[in-house]
Design a protein around this motif. Sequence first.
Motif, PDB file in Angstrom:
ATOM      1  N   GLU A   1      35.964  33.393  48.170  1.00 44.64           N
ATOM      2  CA  GLU A   1      36.864  33.193  49.309  1.00 44.64           C
ATOM      3  C   GLU A   1      37.608  34.473  49.703  1.00 44.64           C
ATOM      4  OE1 GLU A   1      40.646  30.371  50.457  1.00 44.64           O
ATOM      5  OE2 GLU A   1      39.273  29.728  48.895  1.00 44.64           O
ATOM      6  N   HIS A   2      37.954  35.304  48.719  1.00 44.34           N
ATOM      7  CA  HIS A   2      38.763  36.489  49.018  1.00 44.34           C
ATOM      8  C   HIS A   2      38.165  37.799  48.535  1.00 44.34           C
ATOM      9  CE1 HIS A   2      41.957  33.906  50.383  1.00 44.34           C
ATOM     10  NE2 HIS A   2      41.873  33.219  49.261  1.00 44.34           N
TER      11      HIS A   2
ATOM     12  N   GLY B   1      41.653  47.122  50.150  1.00 40.58           N
ATOM     13  CA  GLY B   1      42.272  46.801  48.872  1.00 40.58           C
ATOM     14  C   GLY B   1      41.306  46.751  47.707  1.00 40.58           C
ATOM     15  N   GLY B   2      40.114  47.266  47.885  1.00 41.44           N
ATOM     16  CA  GLY B   2      39.101  47.215  46.836  1.00 41.44           C
ATOM     17  C   GLY B   2      38.949  48.535  46.112  1.00 41.44           C
ATOM     18  N   ASP B   3      37.815  48.668  45.436  1.00 40.24           N
ATOM     19  CA  ASP B   3      37.553  49.870  44.658  1.00 40.24           C
ATOM     20  C   ASP B   3      36.062  50.044  44.414  1.00 40.24           C
ATOM     21  OD1 ASP B   3      36.954  47.924  42.771  1.00 40.24           O
ATOM     22  OD2 ASP B   3      38.633  48.370  41.478  1.00 40.24           O
ATOM     23  N   VAL B   4      35.727  51.181  43.798  1.00 38.41           N
ATOM     24  CA  VAL B   4      34.354  51.484  43.392  1.00 38.41           C
ATOM     25  C   VAL B   4      34.379  51.798  41.901  1.00 38.41           C
ATOM     26  CG1 VAL B   4      32.432  53.103  43.616  1.00 38.41           C
ATOM     27  CG2 VAL B   4      33.695  52.407  45.642  1.00 38.41           C
TER      28      VAL B   4
ATOM     29  N   LYS C   1      22.492  52.879  35.467  1.00 42.31           N
ATOM     30  CA  LYS C   1      23.876  52.663  35.876  1.00 42.31           C
ATOM     31  C   LYS C   1      23.910  51.708  37.060  1.00 42.31           C
ATOM     32  CE  LYS C   1      23.265  56.881  38.405  1.00 42.31           C
ATOM     33  NZ  LYS C   1      21.881  56.943  37.997  1.00 42.31           N
ATOM     34  N   THR C   2      25.093  51.176  37.306  1.00 42.69           N
ATOM     35  CA  THR C   2      25.311  50.296  38.444  1.00 42.69           C
ATOM     36  C   THR C   2      26.575  50.735  39.162  1.00 42.69           C
ATOM     37  OG1 THR C   2      24.281  48.441  37.293  1.00 42.69           O
ATOM     38  CG2 THR C   2      25.666  47.906  39.179  1.00 42.69           C
ATOM     39  N   VAL C   3      26.478  50.912  40.466  1.00 46.76           N
ATOM     40  CA  VAL C   3      27.637  51.211  41.302  1.00 46.76           C
ATOM     41  C   VAL C   3      28.115  49.873  41.861  1.00 46.76           C
ATOM     42  CG1 VAL C   3      28.484  52.408  43.354  1.00 46.76           C
ATOM     43  CG2 VAL C   3      26.768  53.505  41.891  1.00 46.76           C
ATOM     44  N   VAL C   4      29.368  49.533  41.562  1.00 48.81           N
ATOM     45  CA  VAL C   4      29.944  48.252  41.975  1.00 48.81           C
ATOM     46  C   VAL C   4      31.073  48.538  42.962  1.00 48.81           C
ATOM     47  CG1 VAL C   4      31.116  46.156  41.205  1.00 48.81           C
ATOM     48  CG2 VAL C   4      29.421  47.263  39.717  1.00 48.81           C
ATOM     49  N   VAL C   5      30.990  47.917  44.140  1.00 48.10           N
ATOM     50  CA  VAL C   5      32.003  48.100  45.180  1.00 48.10           C
ATOM     51  C   VAL C   5      32.634  46.742  45.455  1.00 48.10           C
ATOM     52  CG1 VAL C   5      32.469  48.910  47.512  1.00 48.10           C
ATOM     53  CG2 VAL C   5      30.588  49.919  46.206  1.00 48.10           C
ATOM     54  N   ARG C   6      33.980  46.702  45.384  1.00 47.06           N
ATOM     55  CA  ARG C   6      34.709  45.458  45.649  1.00 47.06           C
ATOM     56  C   ARG C   6      35.533  45.616  46.911  1.00 47.06           C
ATOM     57  NH1 ARG C   6      38.237  43.198  41.515  1.00 47.06           N
ATOM     58  NH2 ARG C   6      39.404  45.078  41.918  1.00 47.06           N
ATOM     59  N   PHE C   7      35.435  44.626  47.782  1.00 45.32           N
ATOM     60  CA  PHE C   7      36.231  44.560  49.013  1.00 45.32           C
ATOM     61  C   PHE C   7      37.075  43.300  48.947  1.00 45.32           C
ATOM     62  CE2 PHE C   7      32.276  46.690  50.146  1.00 45.32           C
ATOM     63  CZ  PHE C   7      32.717  47.805  50.846  1.00 45.32           C
ATOM     64  N   ILE C   8      38.380  43.427  49.120  1.00 48.98           N
ATOM     65  CA  ILE C   8      39.248  42.253  49.223  1.00 48.98           C
ATOM     66  C   ILE C   8      39.156  41.789  50.666  1.00 48.98           C
ATOM     67  CG2 ILE C   8      41.582  41.357  48.917  1.00 48.98           C
ATOM     68  CD1 ILE C   8      40.257  42.508  46.338  1.00 48.98           C
ATOM     69  N   LEU C   9      38.765  40.548  50.862  1.00 57.33           N
ATOM     70  CA  LEU C   9      38.577  40.027  52.215  1.00 57.33           C
ATOM     71  C   LEU C   9      39.885  39.512  52.799  1.00 57.33           C
ATOM     72  CD1 LEU C   9      35.261  38.056  51.577  1.00 57.33           C
ATOM     73  CD2 LEU C   9      35.531  40.325  52.604  1.00 57.33           C
ATOM     74  N   PRO C  10      40.108  39.775  54.081  1.00 58.07           N
ATOM     75  CA  PRO C  10      41.317  39.251  54.728  1.00 58.07           C
ATOM     76  C   PRO C  10      41.295  37.728  54.770  1.00 58.07           C
ATOM     77  CG  PRO C  10      40.184  40.867  56.137  1.00 58.07           C
ATOM     78  CD  PRO C  10      39.286  40.577  54.971  1.00 58.07           C
TER      79      PRO C  10
END
Length: 88
Positions: A22-23, A61-64, A75-84
């Motif tokens: 959800e977010h 508001g996310g990160d890598v 390796k794994t590149v993980v990207v997080r996005f906080i959804l509005p």
Amino acid sequence: MTNAVRHAQHSPDAEVTLHMTEHLLVASVGDLDSRPITPAEAGRAAGQGLRTVADLARTFGGDVRIEPSSGGCGKTVVVRFILPQGTP
């Protein structure tokens, strides 16, 4: 994904996963190339794609993160996005 194709040429495979709640949207790209990478090093590369993705993630508001592969190789590149709120 572009970085995996360009810089992990010795890796025969790359895996892309997307997970959304959800977010939160999490996108990850894993390869089998054992050479490590850090966001700082990626920022010095010609295309600066990982830096752009990190900047975009921070805007939301996310990160890598760069994590060792769960299989022990690569390796794994993980990207997080906080959804509005209100995102469908």
